[in-house]
Write a protein that holds these residues in place. Structure first.
Motif, PDB file in Angstrom:
ATOM      1  N   HIS A  93       5.197   8.127  -1.960  1.00 27.38           N
ATOM      2  CA  HIS A  93       4.730   9.523  -1.895  1.00 27.38           C
ATOM      3  C   HIS A  93       5.854  10.349  -1.287  1.00 27.38           C
ATOM      4  CE1 HIS A  93       1.283  12.433  -0.473  1.00 27.38           C
ATOM      5  NE2 HIS A  93       2.225  13.056  -1.177  1.00 27.38           N
TER       6      HIS A  93
ATOM      7  N   ASN B 178      -4.262  10.154  -1.930  1.00 26.43           N
ATOM      8  CA  ASN B 178      -3.384  10.528  -0.826  1.00 26.43           C
ATOM      9  C   ASN B 178      -4.150  11.167   0.332  1.00 26.43           C
ATOM     10  OD1 ASN B 178      -1.200   9.695  -2.344  1.00 26.43           O
ATOM     11  ND2 ASN B 178      -0.672  11.748  -3.048  1.00 26.43           N
ATOM     12  N   HIS B 179      -3.659  10.931   1.554  1.00 26.07           N
ATOM     13  CA  HIS B 179      -4.101  11.560   2.811  1.00 26.07           C
ATOM     14  C   HIS B 179      -5.553  12.080   2.785  1.00 26.07           C
ATOM     15  CE1 HIS B 179      -3.042  15.156   0.549  1.00 26.07           C
ATOM     16  NE2 HIS B 179      -1.749  14.898   0.643  1.00 26.07           N
TER      17      HIS B 179
ATOM     18  N   GLU C  70      -4.253   5.701   0.580  1.00 24.95           N
ATOM     19  CA  GLU C  70      -3.375   5.786   1.741  1.00 24.95           C
ATOM     20  C   GLU C  70      -4.151   5.509   3.026  1.00 24.95           C
ATOM     21  OE1 GLU C  70       0.176   8.838   0.274  1.00 24.95           O
ATOM     22  OE2 GLU C  70      -1.222   9.478   1.851  1.00 24.95           O
TER      23      GLU C  70
ATOM     24  N   ASN D 249      -0.307   8.176   6.404  1.00 24.64           N
ATOM     25  CA  ASN D 249       0.562   9.176   5.804  1.00 24.64           C
ATOM     26  C   ASN D 249       1.307   9.855   6.945  1.00 24.64           C
ATOM     27  OD1 ASN D 249       1.195  12.069   5.085  1.00 24.64           O
ATOM     28  ND2 ASN D 249       0.524  11.378   3.058  1.00 24.64           N
TER      29      ASN D 249
ATOM     30  N   ASP E  99      -4.574   9.723   9.259  1.00 27.01           N
ATOM     31  CA  ASP E  99      -5.193   8.868   8.251  1.00 27.01           C
ATOM     32  C   ASP E  99      -5.114   7.426   8.740  1.00 27.01           C
ATOM     33  OD1 ASP E  99      -3.919  10.736   5.433  1.00 27.01           O
ATOM     34  OD2 ASP E  99      -5.806  10.874   6.457  1.00 27.01           O
TER      35      ASP E  99
ATOM     36  N   VAL F 119      -2.131   1.610   1.134  1.00 27.12           N
ATOM     37  CA  VAL F 119      -0.814   2.220   0.982  1.00 27.12           C
ATOM     38  C   VAL F 119      -0.463   3.003   2.246  1.00 27.12           C
ATOM     39  CG1 VAL F 119       0.552   3.901  -0.327  1.00 27.12           C
ATOM     40  CG2 VAL F 119      -1.061   2.401  -1.526  1.00 27.12           C
ATOM     41  N   ALA F 120       0.727   2.807   2.770  1.00 28.18           N
ATOM     42  CA  ALA F 120       1.286   3.673   3.813  1.00 28.18           C
ATOM     43  C   ALA F 120       2.453   4.417   3.187  1.00 28.18           C
ATOM     44  CB  ALA F 120       1.754   2.861   5.022  1.00 28.18           C
ATOM     45  N   ALA F 121       2.569   5.710   3.486  1.00 26.87           N
ATOM     46  CA  ALA F 121       3.554   6.530   2.781  1.00 26.87           C
ATOM     47  C   ALA F 121       4.127   7.601   3.690  1.00 26.87           C
ATOM     48  CB  ALA F 121       2.919   7.157   1.542  1.00 26.87           C
TER      49      ALA F 121
ATOM     50  N   ASP G 197       5.276  11.040   2.424  1.00 27.68           N
ATOM     51  CA  ASP G 197       4.949  12.419   2.030  1.00 27.68           C
ATOM     52  C   ASP G 197       6.153  13.327   2.254  1.00 27.68           C
ATOM     53  OD1 ASP G 197       3.508  14.574   1.093  1.00 27.68           O
ATOM     54  OD2 ASP G 197       1.786  14.267   2.389  1.00 27.68           O
TER      55      ASP G 197
ATOM     56  N   ALA H 284       0.827  -2.703   3.307  1.00 29.96           N
ATOM     57  CA  ALA H 284       1.245  -1.443   3.917  1.00 29.96           C
ATOM     58  C   ALA H 284       1.731  -1.693   5.334  1.00 29.96           C
ATOM     59  CB  ALA H 284       0.083  -0.451   3.929  1.00 29.96           C
TER      60      ALA H 284
END
Length: 349
Positions: free
Chosen positions: A17, A159-160, A181, A184, A194, A220-222, A224, A266
């Motif tokens: 992301h 997402n988030h 996610e 985030n 999150d 998922v860890a992202a 952004d 993640a």
């Protein structure tokens, strides 16, 4: 029968992301590559808003640029300011680098990001994209959108959800998600943390409705990265977030195949080395980097942990799963430095 849920082999650090100056990010696509490579990443999915812009030129033997786009679903509420509207943001990761457009293009949303700053991108997208979806923010609309995205060759990621003000009961009705996610960094920095709580609620509510999807959505860890990294990483501040993808090769088809096989987890720093489920003995064995505690979760509020003595760490644990346990399980690693690792959710046999 023992199942190895994470294979042995090379692993690659991936941010799925990511925004650049193509939409509302602060780094150019090339600067994104340089910055994340310096932070130890080998993979970035460029997911600028609303329009898919490939960056094949950035891929080399040490770095893979995945095609992606983030699409927004929201319904305006008259008399209510935009920050109070619940919305759904979904990243679409293209499974094939030959894909250069996506089926959920909405010219109204795209105009916000591109019409003045990048008129040529906006005009080309309007010319080449399929008819827009309504992009309404409701469970059936999101399910239909995920189905269209998957048919077109994309993996959809929610997402988030906390930042988006999404109720878990609503998101539990979404079908077709590849991932959710659980972390985030950008939302975390904004104060909308999150955590895996939303992921747990979503899975538990689906289990309660006897509607667990197959396969279960991945954790998922992202990044952004609306604010440009690097960022502060002193104790108590947000950490970088990524998924660790286990694959023999760093190329587009191999990485997508590993993601679809769920050979990933993640992380914000902690590592999971092995997850083994013995379905006959009903035991779960976890091996990880040094941890203060290792937890596993079943539906609802059920969780158990192995905890290190104060001032010490552990690097593994074996849990006896309850005979009556059903639905799903997942694992979280809590490291002494405040970082975590989250396994995907797996169905219980």
């Amino acid at each position: 029968m023992t199942s190895e849920l994470l294979p042995k082999g090379p692993s690659f650090k991936a941010n799925l992301h990511c925004h650049s100056t193509v939409s509302d990010g602060k780094l150019s696509p090339a600067e994104v590559k340089a910055t994340y490579q310096a932070l130890g990443y080998q993979i970035v999915a460029y997911t600028d808003h609303e329009i898919l812009v490939p960056h094949k030129d950035l891929t080399d033997e040490n770095f893979l640029a995945l095609h992606g786009v983030e699409v927004i679903f929201e319904t305006a509420i008259e008399g209510v300011p935009w920050p109070e509207w619940p919305s759904t943001h979904i990243s679409l990761i293209a499974k094939d680098p030959a894909i250069v457009s996506h089926p959920l293009f909405n010219p109204v949303h795209a105009a916000v990001f591109f019409k003045e700053r990048h008129p040529e991108i906006f005009e080309e997208a309007c010319r080449t994209s399929p008819m827009p979806s309504l992009n309404l923010n409701n469970p059936q609309s999101i399910t239909d959108a995920c189905a269209r995205a998957r048919e077109a060759g994309f993996l959809p990621i929610l997402n988030h959800p906390a930042w988006s003000l999404l109720p878990a009961a609503e998101a539990a009705q979404y079908e077709g998600l590849y991932g959710v996610e659980v972390y985030n960094r950008c939302a975390h920095e904004d104060g909308s943390i999150d955590t895996d709580v939303f992921y747990q609620r979503l899975l538990s509510l689906r289990h309660l409705r006897h509607a667990l999807p197959e396969p279960l959505p991945c954790a998922v860890a992202a990044e952004d990265n609306h604010p440009a990294p690097p960022m502060r990483t002193s104790p108590g501040t947000p950490r970088h977030g990524w998924i660790e993808i286990i694959s023999e090769r760093l190329d587009y088809p191999s990485i997508i195949a590993a993601m679809e096989a769920r050979h990933c987890y993640a992380s914000t720093g902690a590592k999971i080395y092995s997850l083994r489920l013995d379905s006959q003995a009903r035991t779960l064995t976890v091996e990880c980097s040094p941890a203060e505690r290792i937890r596993y979760f079943l539906p609802g509020r059920f969780n158990r942990r192995a905890e290190a003595p104060i001032g010490e760490t552990i690097t593994g644990a074996t849990f006896q799963l309850p005979e009556e346990a059903a639905g799903f399980f997942r694992v979280r690693i809590d490291a002494p430095d405040g970082t975590h690792a989250w396994s995907n959710a797996y169905p219980l046999p």
